[in-house]
Design a protein around this motif. Structure first.
Motif, PDB file in Angstrom:
ATOM      1  N   ASP A 120       1.502 -10.017  -9.092  1.00 55.96           N
ATOM      2  CA  ASP A 120       0.934  -8.810  -9.694  1.00 55.96           C
ATOM      3  C   ASP A 120      -0.571  -9.025  -9.808  1.00 55.96           C
ATOM      4  O   ASP A 120      -1.031  -9.838 -10.609  1.00 55.96           O
ATOM      5  N   LEU A 121      -1.331  -8.317  -8.988  1.00 57.89           N
ATOM      6  CA  LEU A 121      -2.780  -8.504  -8.983  1.00 57.89           C
ATOM      7  C   LEU A 121      -3.443  -8.068 -10.281  1.00 57.89           C
ATOM      8  O   LEU A 121      -4.560  -8.493 -10.572  1.00 57.89           O
ATOM      9  N   LEU A 122      -2.746  -7.255 -11.081  1.00 53.00           N
ATOM     10  CA  LEU A 122      -3.308  -6.879 -12.378  1.00 53.00           C
ATOM     11  C   LEU A 122      -3.363  -8.083 -13.314  1.00 53.00           C
ATOM     12  O   LEU A 122      -4.166  -8.119 -14.242  1.00 53.00           O
ATOM     13  N   GLU A 154      -5.357 -12.931  -9.294  1.00 47.77           N
ATOM     14  CA  GLU A 154      -4.910 -13.615  -8.084  1.00 47.77           C
ATOM     15  C   GLU A 154      -4.495 -15.036  -8.423  1.00 47.77           C
ATOM     16  O   GLU A 154      -5.009 -15.624  -9.375  1.00 47.77           O
ATOM     17  N   TYR A 204       0.870  -1.173   0.000  1.00 50.91           N
ATOM     18  CA  TYR A 204       0.000   0.000   0.000  1.00 50.91           C
ATOM     19  C   TYR A 204       0.905   1.221   0.000  1.00 50.91           C
ATOM     20  O   TYR A 204       1.727   1.384   0.910  1.00 50.91           O
ATOM     21  N   TYR A 245       2.106  -8.972  -2.712  1.00 53.52           N
ATOM     22  CA  TYR A 245       1.251  -8.703  -3.859  1.00 53.52           C
ATOM     23  C   TYR A 245       0.975  -7.210  -3.956  1.00 53.52           C
ATOM     24  O   TYR A 245       1.035  -6.473  -2.979  1.00 53.52           O
ATOM     25  N   GLY A 246       0.701  -6.804  -5.181  1.00 54.41           N
ATOM     26  CA  GLY A 246       0.391  -5.410  -5.448  1.00 54.41           C
ATOM     27  C   GLY A 246       0.054  -5.271  -6.917  1.00 54.41           C
ATOM     28  O   GLY A 246      -0.064  -6.264  -7.638  1.00 54.41           O
ATOM     29  N   CYS A 247      -0.094  -4.059  -7.355  1.00 56.07           N
ATOM     30  CA  CYS A 247      -0.381  -3.789  -8.757  1.00 56.07           C
ATOM     31  C   CYS A 247       0.893  -3.335  -9.442  1.00 56.07           C
ATOM     32  O   CYS A 247       1.454  -2.297  -9.098  1.00 56.07           O
ATOM     33  N   ARG A 248       1.367  -4.153 -10.341  1.00 50.50           N
ATOM     34  CA  ARG A 248       2.612  -3.988 -11.093  1.00 50.50           C
ATOM     35  C   ARG A 248       3.870  -4.208 -10.254  1.00 50.50           C
ATOM     36  O   ARG A 248       4.774  -4.861 -10.687  1.00 50.50           O
ATOM     37  N   SER A 249       3.955  -3.655  -9.062  1.00 55.54           N
ATOM     38  CA  SER A 249       5.187  -3.759  -8.274  1.00 55.54           C
ATOM     39  C   SER A 249       5.353  -5.138  -7.650  1.00 55.54           C
ATOM     40  O   SER A 249       6.426  -5.466  -7.205  1.00 55.54           O
ATOM     41  N   THR A 250       4.330  -5.919  -7.592  1.00 52.28           N
ATOM     42  CA  THR A 250       4.293  -7.239  -6.945  1.00 52.28           C
ATOM     43  C   THR A 250       4.660  -7.171  -5.465  1.00 52.28           C
ATOM     44  O   THR A 250       5.018  -8.161  -4.867  1.00 52.28           O
TER      45      THR A 250
END
Length: 184
Positions: free
Chosen positions: A141-143, A146, A80, A109-114
């Protein structure tokens, strides 16, 4: 041989979090190893106080007992705002000696950054607590979606490598703590 006791800590307490589903996938990967005993430690199940109390509460004591029982840890953390969640830091700070001379692995986990920024910061925190962080990470990468039982071979391979490193360090450090208690 006694199975290696791994506590998998869900580091997010947000409503609608992906952490419980990511943890479920990871514990399915770990369950394939007979020499591991996995316990999930969900921070939402602890009623931690808003500020650090002078005396530990029942929830703090229960969390510290779980940390103390484990031989090794996997922290499942989101990223976050280029960091890890505040409730995770609060929980980590409630234990101290219980982390020492034990290995910690990360599923982020995250968006793009993992989640790599969160893991980088967690490595610093756990080093200060005299814990040994393992090199490899499972980064999601949640994009891309999952993880599922049918997830990519790469994610399954990453989980296997993480578990292998955690097993090696966990057994080595468990034997070392038994032979000579760690002193910081």
């Amino acid at each position: 041989m006694t199975p290696l006791r791994i506590a998998v800590i869900i580091g997010s307490t947000r409503e609608g979090r992906a952490g419980d589903r990511v943890t479920s996938w990871f514990t399915e990967q770990a369950a394939r190893h007979d020499d591991l005993a996995v316990t999930v430690v969900d921070l939402t199940e602890y009623d931690f106080p808003a500020s650090y109390p002078a005396e530990p509460t029942a929830s703090i004591r229960a969390f510290v007992r779980e940390v103390g029982r484990a031989d090794a840890f996997v922290v499942v953390t989101p990223e976050y705002n280029h960091s890890f969640p505040a409730p995770l830091k609060q929980a980590i700070d409630y234990a101290y000696d219980e982390w020492q001379a034990k290995p910690v692995g990360f599923v982020s986990y995250g968006c793009r950054s993992t989640g790599r920024y969160a893991v980088d910061q967690l490595r610093t925190v756990f080093t200060a607590l005299h814990a040994m962080t393992v090199r490899d990470v499972v980064g999601i990468d949640l994009l891309a979606g999952e993880p599922t039982p049918q997830c990519t071979d790469e994610l399954r391979r990453d989980a296997s490598v993480l578990l292998d490193q955690l097993r090696w360090w966990g057994l080595a450090l468990r034997d070392a703590r038994a032979a000579r208690p760690y002193v910081s």
